[in-house]
Write a protein that holds these residues in place. Structure first.
Motif, PDB file in Angstrom:
ATOM      1  N   SER A 165      -0.015  -0.459  -5.708  1.00 32.08           N
ATOM      2  CA  SER A 165      -0.732   0.719  -6.185  1.00 32.08           C
ATOM      3  C   SER A 165      -1.950   0.293  -6.993  1.00 32.08           C
ATOM      4  O   SER A 165      -1.896  -0.714  -7.702  1.00 32.08           O
TER       5      SER A 165
ATOM      6  N   GLU B 271       5.863   7.851  -0.243  1.00 30.12           N
ATOM      7  CA  GLU B 271       4.408   7.735  -0.442  1.00 30.12           C
ATOM      8  C   GLU B 271       3.770   9.122  -0.572  1.00 30.12           C
ATOM      9  O   GLU B 271       2.970   9.362  -1.481  1.00 30.12           O
TER      10      GLU B 271
ATOM     11  N   ARG C 200       0.079  10.153  -1.773  1.00 32.64           N
ATOM     12  CA  ARG C 200      -0.662   9.441  -0.732  1.00 32.64           C
ATOM     13  C   ARG C 200      -0.806  10.348   0.480  1.00 32.64           C
ATOM     14  O   ARG C 200       0.169  10.902   0.990  1.00 32.64           O
TER      15      ARG C 200
ATOM     16  N   ARG D 252      -5.080   3.562  -3.446  1.00 31.46           N
ATOM     17  CA  ARG D 252      -3.868   4.306  -3.093  1.00 31.46           C
ATOM     18  C   ARG D 252      -2.947   4.472  -4.279  1.00 31.46           C
ATOM     19  O   ARG D 252      -2.870   3.605  -5.141  1.00 31.46           O
ATOM     20  N   THR D 253      -2.242   5.592  -4.261  1.00 34.74           N
ATOM     21  CA  THR D 253      -1.270   5.858  -5.316  1.00 34.74           C
ATOM     22  C   THR D 253      -0.049   4.978  -5.135  1.00 34.74           C
ATOM     23  O   THR D 253       0.462   4.410  -6.099  1.00 34.74           O
TER      24      THR D 253
ATOM     25  N   ASP E  75       1.893   2.372  -1.979  1.00 31.65           N
ATOM     26  CA  ASP E  75       2.003   1.805  -0.641  1.00 31.65           C
ATOM     27  C   ASP E  75       3.349   1.104  -0.567  1.00 31.65           C
ATOM     28  O   ASP E  75       3.636   0.225  -1.384  1.00 31.65           O
TER      29      ASP E  75
END
Length: 164
Positions: free
Chosen positions: A10, A74, A79, A89-90, A92
């Motif tokens: 993240s 996610e 995401r 991305r928040t 992964d």
């Protein structure tokens, strides 16, 4: 039961999203074994640093069920399914290994990122140093020792709140 290894990463509120991801994984998979948390520069795009780690678990879920579960976690963490691959991305979540399974469907296993990215290989070597990569025949510690691609990466100290 299959032994699985999951990569988590993240760079948007990373401590909060990694904590939430670990909490969700624990709820669905039970006890997790966790690597240290590694901070690294973004790879493939200009962006803020990432926090990455690897978690291991035992599960009776299939690869397809795990893939669906990870995509749902996610999405639950903000995401978007349409998000670009090389972008902030928040959260992964990637299934790296499912026992010693080698397959192309429903996802490719083992994940190529294991041997390509220090932020995956180093934490995997930390928690599974003697485990052998199913296609290279080398253990993860040996792969890490031989890794020579330049990528800045360092361990950071985090104290996790209770995950259950």
């Amino acid at each position: 039961m299959a032994k699985i290894y999951i990569s988590l990463g993240s760079n948007i509120e990373p401590v909060a999203h990694l904590t939430a991801g670990l909490r969700d994984l624990t709820r669905h998979l039970g006890q997790l074994e966790l690597s240290s948390v590694y901070e690294s520069e973004a790879v493939g795009f200009d962006g803020t640093n990432f926090l990455n780690m690897v978690a291991a678990a035992d599960t009776s879920l299939s690869v397809a069920e795990l893939n669906s579960l990870f995509k749902q976690i996610e999405r639950d963490n903000g995401r978007l399914p349409s998000a670009k691959k090389f972008a902030p991305r928040t959260l992964d979540l990637d299934l790296l290994l499912y026992d010693d399974l080698v397959c192309d469907s429903p996802i490719v296993l083992p994940r190529a990122e294991i041997t390509e990215n220090a932020f995956v290989l180093w934490p995997l070597a930390e928690i599974a140093p003697e485990r052998v990569h199913p296609t290279t025949g080398l253990n993860y510690q040996s792969l890490w020792d031989a890794y020579n691609k330049p990528q800045k990466l360092w361990v950071i100290e985090l104290t996790w709140p209770p995950l259950v």
